[in-house]
Design an enzyme around this catalytic site. Sequence first.
Site, PDB file in Angstrom:
ATOM      1  N   HIS A 255       0.836  -1.197   0.000  1.00 43.44           N
ATOM      2  CA  HIS A 255       0.000   0.000   0.000  1.00 43.44           C
ATOM      3  C   HIS A 255       0.874   1.252   0.000  1.00 43.44           C
ATOM      4  O   HIS A 255       2.082   1.186   0.198  1.00 43.44           O
ATOM      5  CB  HIS A 255      -0.955   0.005   1.204  1.00 43.44           C
TER       6      HIS A 255
HETATM    7  P1  TYD Z   1      -1.731  -2.731   7.503  1.00 39.49           P
HETATM    8  O1  TYD Z   1      -1.319  -1.304   7.609  1.00 39.49           O
HETATM    9  O2  TYD Z   1      -2.409  -3.165   6.248  1.00 39.49           O
HETATM   10  O3  TYD Z   1      -0.475  -3.681   7.782  1.00 39.49           O
HETATM   11  P2  TYD Z   1       0.772  -4.046   6.831  1.00 39.49           P
HETATM   12  O4  TYD Z   1       1.010  -2.911   5.905  1.00 39.49           O
HETATM   13  O5  TYD Z   1       1.904  -4.283   7.784  1.00 39.49           O
HETATM   14  O6  TYD Z   1       0.467  -5.304   6.084  1.00 39.49           O
HETATM   15  O7  TYD Z   1      -2.648  -3.076   8.765  1.00 39.49           O
HETATM   16  C1  TYD Z   1      -3.049  -4.399   9.057  1.00 39.49           C
HETATM   17  C2  TYD Z   1      -4.336  -4.338   9.864  1.00 39.49           C
HETATM   18  O8  TYD Z   1      -4.114  -3.670  11.098  1.00 39.49           O
HETATM   19  C3  TYD Z   1      -5.448  -3.572   9.148  1.00 39.49           C
HETATM   20  O9  TYD Z   1      -6.659  -4.288   9.373  1.00 39.49           O
HETATM   21  C4  TYD Z   1      -5.512  -2.254   9.845  1.00 39.49           C
HETATM   22  C5  TYD Z   1      -4.982  -2.550  11.231  1.00 39.49           C
HETATM   23  N1  TYD Z   1      -4.236  -1.415  11.794  1.00 39.49           N
HETATM   24  C6  TYD Z   1      -4.766  -0.685  12.844  1.00 39.49           C
HETATM   25  O10 TYD Z   1      -5.886  -0.952  13.324  1.00 39.49           O
HETATM   26  N2  TYD Z   1      -4.053   0.359  13.364  1.00 39.49           N
HETATM   27  C7  TYD Z   1      -2.838   0.701  12.873  1.00 39.49           C
HETATM   28  O11 TYD Z   1      -2.196   1.657  13.380  1.00 39.49           O
HETATM   29  C8  TYD Z   1      -2.289  -0.058  11.780  1.00 39.49           C
HETATM   30  C9  TYD Z   1      -0.948   0.273  11.192  1.00 39.49           C
HETATM   31  C10 TYD Z   1      -3.024  -1.106  11.275  1.00 39.49           C
END
Ligand code: TYD
Length: 150
Positions: free
Chosen positions: A57
């Site tokens: 992302h």
């Molecule tokens: P995501 O940012 O997609 O993780 P990565 O990029 O490491 O794969 O986040 C994963 C999940 O966690 C998503 O459902 C959103 C949640 N999340 C939160 O609730 N708070 C946060 O601060 C972050 C970064 C993620």
Amino acid sequence: MKNNRMLPNTRMIQFRDIGDSKLGHLTPLEAEGDIPFPIRRVYYITRVPRDMTRGFHSHRQLEQVLICLHGSVKIRVKTPFEEQVVELSNPAEGLFIGHMVWREMFDFSDGAVLMVLASEHYSELDYIRCYDDYEVEAISYFQSKIEMRE
Ligand code: TYD
């Protein structure tokens, strides 16, 4: 990865490393100093299986600094025009990722701890998770950034 040219809106930040192998090491991080924004959120990623890649992302407004506190991890940063892989393994350095940079985190070593300092509270609205949508938005973002410099 220190003085190599880096992708736009990304850079390595070297922090202080106080101590030595006898005493141990201490790294202080001050918001709006070592970290170039007020820190509104901290999260960390742990226990990632070896074959897992996370991220996929970009953010429109969020700025982040990624620090690997233990072990190592690779970060692929990407714009529509170029990409680069940065390996983080030193707790006294961080990878700054600014607006509109696509990121993927992979090759987490056993026990790796990746800490992320973020400039804003969590908002799903700030994410671009579809690469095709990202490409369209990011091409116009980076082109207007280049035009502003010309
Ligand atoms: P995501 O940012 O997609 O993780 P990565 O990029 O490491 O794969 O986040 C994963 C999940 O966690 C998503 O459902 C959103 C949640 N999340 C939160 O609730 N708070 C946060 O601060 C972050 C970064 C993620």
